[in-house]
Design a protein around this motif. Sequence first.
Motif, PDB file in Angstrom:
ATOM      1  N   ASP A 125       0.819  -1.224   0.000  1.00 20.95           N
ATOM      2  CA  ASP A 125       0.000   0.000   0.000  1.00 20.95           C
ATOM      3  C   ASP A 125       0.845   1.264   0.000  1.00 20.95           C
ATOM      4  N   ARG A 126       2.123   1.137   0.334  1.00 20.93           N
ATOM      5  CA  ARG A 126       2.874   2.381   0.496  1.00 20.93           C
ATOM      6  C   ARG A 126       3.424   2.895  -0.831  1.00 20.93           C
ATOM      7  N   ILE A 127       3.640   4.187  -0.837  1.00 29.68           N
ATOM      8  CA  ILE A 127       4.094   4.854  -2.066  1.00 29.68           C
ATOM      9  C   ILE A 127       5.574   5.174  -1.911  1.00 29.68           C
ATOM     10  N   LEU A 128       6.330   4.786  -2.900  1.00 25.91           N
ATOM     11  CA  LEU A 128       7.770   5.007  -2.845  1.00 25.91           C
ATOM     12  C   LEU A 128       8.088   6.509  -2.749  1.00 25.91           C
ATOM     13  N   CYS A 129       8.910   6.873  -1.807  1.00 22.73           N
ATOM     14  CA  CYS A 129       9.354   8.271  -1.710  1.00 22.73           C
ATOM     15  C   CYS A 129      10.686   8.317  -0.970  1.00 22.73           C
ATOM     16  N   TYR A 130      11.506   9.247  -1.340  1.00 24.89           N
ATOM     17  CA  TYR A 130      12.810   9.393  -0.678  1.00 24.89           C
ATOM     18  C   TYR A 130      13.461  10.687  -1.123  1.00 24.89           C
ATOM     19  N   ALA A 131      14.556  11.026  -0.485  1.00 28.25           N
ATOM     20  CA  ALA A 131      15.308  12.215  -0.892  1.00 28.25           C
ATOM     21  C   ALA A 131      16.791  11.891  -0.961  1.00 28.25           C
ATOM     22  N   LEU A 132      17.455  12.610  -1.835  1.00 30.12           N
ATOM     23  CA  LEU A 132      18.921  12.591  -1.894  1.00 30.12           C
ATOM     24  C   LEU A 132      19.358  13.930  -1.333  1.00 30.12           C
ATOM     25  N   TYR A 133      20.182  13.869  -0.258  1.00 25.42           N
ATOM     26  CA  TYR A 133      20.514  15.112   0.435  1.00 25.42           C
ATOM     27  C   TYR A 133      21.819  15.738  -0.022  1.00 25.42           C
ATOM     28  N   ILE A 134      21.973  15.874  -1.344  1.00 22.99           N
ATOM     29  CA  ILE A 134      22.978  16.829  -1.773  1.00 22.99           C
ATOM     30  C   ILE A 134      22.288  18.189  -1.668  1.00 22.99           C
ATOM     31  N   ASP A 135      23.025  19.242  -1.945  1.00 21.95           N
ATOM     32  CA  ASP A 135      22.425  20.580  -1.935  1.00 21.95           C
ATOM     33  C   ASP A 135      22.500  21.140  -3.347  1.00 21.95           C
ATOM     34  N   PRO A 136      21.400  21.473  -4.000  1.00 21.69           N
ATOM     35  CA  PRO A 136      20.037  21.335  -3.501  1.00 21.69           C
ATOM     36  C   PRO A 136      19.605  19.878  -3.515  1.00 21.69           C
ATOM     37  N   PRO A 137      18.656  19.536  -2.633  1.00 20.83           N
ATOM     38  CA  PRO A 137      18.249  18.135  -2.528  1.00 20.83           C
ATOM     39  C   PRO A 137      17.339  17.684  -3.666  1.00 20.83           C
ATOM     40  N   LEU A 138      17.266  16.371  -3.808  1.00 24.17           N
ATOM     41  CA  LEU A 138      16.342  15.761  -4.766  1.00 24.17           C
ATOM     42  C   LEU A 138      15.244  15.082  -3.957  1.00 24.17           C
ATOM     43  N   GLY A 139      14.013  15.518  -4.147  1.00 26.24           N
ATOM     44  CA  GLY A 139      12.872  14.841  -3.526  1.00 26.24           C
ATOM     45  C   GLY A 139      12.192  14.003  -4.593  1.00 26.24           C
ATOM     46  N   ARG A 140      11.876  12.765  -4.241  1.00 24.72           N
ATOM     47  CA  ARG A 140      11.287  11.866  -5.249  1.00 24.72           C
ATOM     48  C   ARG A 140      10.044  11.174  -4.706  1.00 24.72           C
ATOM     49  N   VAL A 141       9.099  10.989  -5.601  1.00 22.50           N
ATOM     50  CA  VAL A 141       7.936  10.173  -5.257  1.00 22.50           C
ATOM     51  C   VAL A 141       7.547   9.329  -6.469  1.00 22.50           C
ATOM     52  N   GLY A 142       7.150   8.100  -6.211  1.00 22.91           N
ATOM     53  CA  GLY A 142       6.608   7.230  -7.261  1.00 22.91           C
ATOM     54  C   GLY A 142       7.602   6.859  -8.345  1.00 22.91           C
ATOM     55  N   MET A 143       7.036   6.673  -9.556  1.00 18.61           N
ATOM     56  CA  MET A 143       7.861   6.186 -10.674  1.00 18.61           C
ATOM     57  C   MET A 143       8.739   7.292 -11.248  1.00 18.61           C
ATOM     58  N   THR A 144       9.834   6.872 -11.853  1.00 22.09           N
ATOM     59  CA  THR A 144      10.592   7.798 -12.692  1.00 22.09           C
ATOM     60  C   THR A 144       9.829   7.898 -14.017  1.00 22.09           C
ATOM     61  N   GLU A 145      10.214   8.878 -14.819  1.00 17.43           N
ATOM     62  CA  GLU A 145       9.571   9.001 -16.133  1.00 17.43           C
ATOM     63  C   GLU A 145       9.857   7.738 -16.963  1.00 17.43           C
ATOM     64  N   THR A 146      11.079   7.232 -16.842  1.00 18.12           N
ATOM     65  CA  THR A 146      11.467   6.029 -17.590  1.00 18.12           C
ATOM     66  C   THR A 146      10.578   4.848 -17.194  1.00 18.12           C
ATOM     67  N   GLN A 147      10.343   4.706 -15.897  1.00 21.15           N
ATOM     68  CA  GLN A 147       9.481   3.601 -15.436  1.00 21.15           C
ATOM     69  C   GLN A 147       8.047   3.795 -15.916  1.00 21.15           C
ATOM     70  N   ALA A 148       7.585   5.043 -15.888  1.00 22.13           N
ATOM     71  CA  ALA A 148       6.216   5.314 -16.338  1.00 22.13           C
ATOM     72  C   ALA A 148       6.077   4.980 -17.829  1.00 22.13           C
ATOM     73  N   ARG A 149       7.077   5.351 -18.602  1.00 19.99           N
ATOM     74  CA  ARG A 149       7.047   5.033 -20.040  1.00 19.99           C
ATOM     75  C   ARG A 149       6.989   3.514 -20.244  1.00 19.99           C
ATOM     76  N   ALA A 150       7.734   2.792 -19.425  1.00 25.72           N
ATOM     77  CA  ALA A 150       7.803   1.329 -19.584  1.00 25.72           C
ATOM     78  C   ALA A 150       6.466   0.654 -19.322  1.00 25.72           C
ATOM     79  N   THR A 151       5.548   1.343 -18.645  1.00 25.63           N
ATOM     80  CA  THR A 151       4.233   0.739 -18.392  1.00 25.63           C
ATOM     81  C   THR A 151       3.387   0.722 -19.671  1.00 25.63           C
ATOM     82  N   GLY A 152       3.778   1.508 -20.666  1.00 27.42           N
ATOM     83  CA  GLY A 152       3.038   1.549 -21.934  1.00 27.42           C
ATOM     84  C   GLY A 152       1.791   2.424 -21.863  1.00 27.42           C
TER      85      GLY A 152
END
Length: 459
Positions: A340-367
Amino acid sequence: MSQRFDAIVIGTGQAGPPLVGRLAAAGMSVAIIERKLFGGTCVNTGCMPTKTLVASAYAAHVARRGSDYGFAFDGELRIDMARVQARATAVSARSRKNVEAWLRGIEHCTVFAGHARFVGPDAVSVGDATLTAPRIFINVGGRASVPDLPGIADVPFLTNSTLLERKQVPKHLVVVGGSYVGLEFAQCFRRFGAEVTVVEMGERLIGREDEDVSAAVQTIIEAEGIAVRTGAQCISLGPHNEGVAVSVACTEGDPEIVGSDVLLAVGRRPNTDDLGLDKAGIAVDPRGYITVDDFLATKVPGIWALGDCNGRGAFTHTAYNDFEIVAANLLGDEQRRVSDRILCYALYIDPPLGRVGMTETQARATGRKLLCAKRPMARVGRAIEKGETQGFMKVTVEAETNKILGAAILGTSGDEAIHGILDIVAAGQTYTTLQHIMPIHPTVSELIPTLLGDLKPLA
Ligand SMILES: Cc1cc2nc3c(=O)[nH]c(=O)nc-3n(C[C@H](O)[C@H](O)[C@H](O)COP(=O)(O)OP(=O)(O)OC[C@H]3O[C@@H](n4cnc5c(N)ncnc54)[C@H](O)[C@@H]3O)c2cc1C
């Protein structure tokens, strides 16, 4: 002598202690076993000390950029690494002591210091004691992987744990591994004054992210003078009179990098090899992660695995969420699942990267038919005002349902702003709901509705 409890928890990381709190509050007698540092990786050698270093590194970086903000600062900026390190250690120590004191103060909870090993499906040994319980929860976490690189036995190397103990800035830090842990350390130590080279076997940094994210991250760190060597096949290490020689077979550049120190940041491995899992019949996958179902139960009745050791997450928030799932299913009145949980995380370089869900590449792969929008941070008012315009935000939406599939915010406050998108996804709402919310000005988040207004079909 055998001691019987209602539950045993192995490890005091991010899932074990809160679970002990819930089990004890439900009236159960609980044993918790810790072999080393209370609080585990996050508190002692992970999130807390590293984010404390990130804060020191950020302060130094802003001070160096004084002229961008209209102040002059005479004299040389000197990093006192011993004090930087002491600050990180103090933050960790406070939290570690709090975890231990809290556990020791819980009624019905007995704390054991030592290495736990299964001696049967309901029994664990620690020191001379054998503990038994009908419920056993494994929260043993992981440690830095040390790959079998040629020459590794002949050179000193650092891991996240040992680098955090350093009281001096390395002259030239070679970071092997261009992913989350490696990049955070690379930027921190560059900002503390070290020469830094990142060596990555893959063709690009943070290879799980979209190519545009990897490229922007590389631009950001290279702009600070960090050398990046991607496509580094056949990495080997050897002693050198200036420190360590790292040989790389890259398509471009010098085949040897000489550093004063080498950090290995090439992933983690679970602490399951010395746990006697076979004595309890607990299965692991080929990488040593404990096999669990959607409720985090192993195949052995009455044994669960939570946190990094189950391979279902590699973050503090996933470990804590594991606790919530197990506690809800055992003690609450709701059924919760990992899926049930939704993938989310951050990369703490400065400025940080906040991420949720699929990457664009993964979304494309779903067709699926997709909508996508991207906006540079240079067009975000708050970023301009702060003088921090690196990066971009982008979002991918499923055209048929208007549901957000994934997003990335690489930019100032990206780790916080991403939560607006996470919350909408979690609520099962469409992107239009987010578009109709009135955001606070001036924030990075306020540009998310504008970003959504730019959605276009993806070719
Ligand atoms: C450098 C670095 C930075 C990180 N930064 C972040 C971040 O910013 N955000 C984020 O979400 N995550 C971050 N993480 C990941 C995060 O630290 C882990 O995902 C999290 O700590 C996992 O928690 P856990 O409860 O699974 O295990 P751990 O925190 O690893 O705890 C496991 C505990 O079990 C104990 N133990 C192990 N074996 C035994 C045994 N046999 N007997 C008794 N005790 C045992 C260990 O000593 C340890 O205390 C970072 C990790 C690293 C390495």
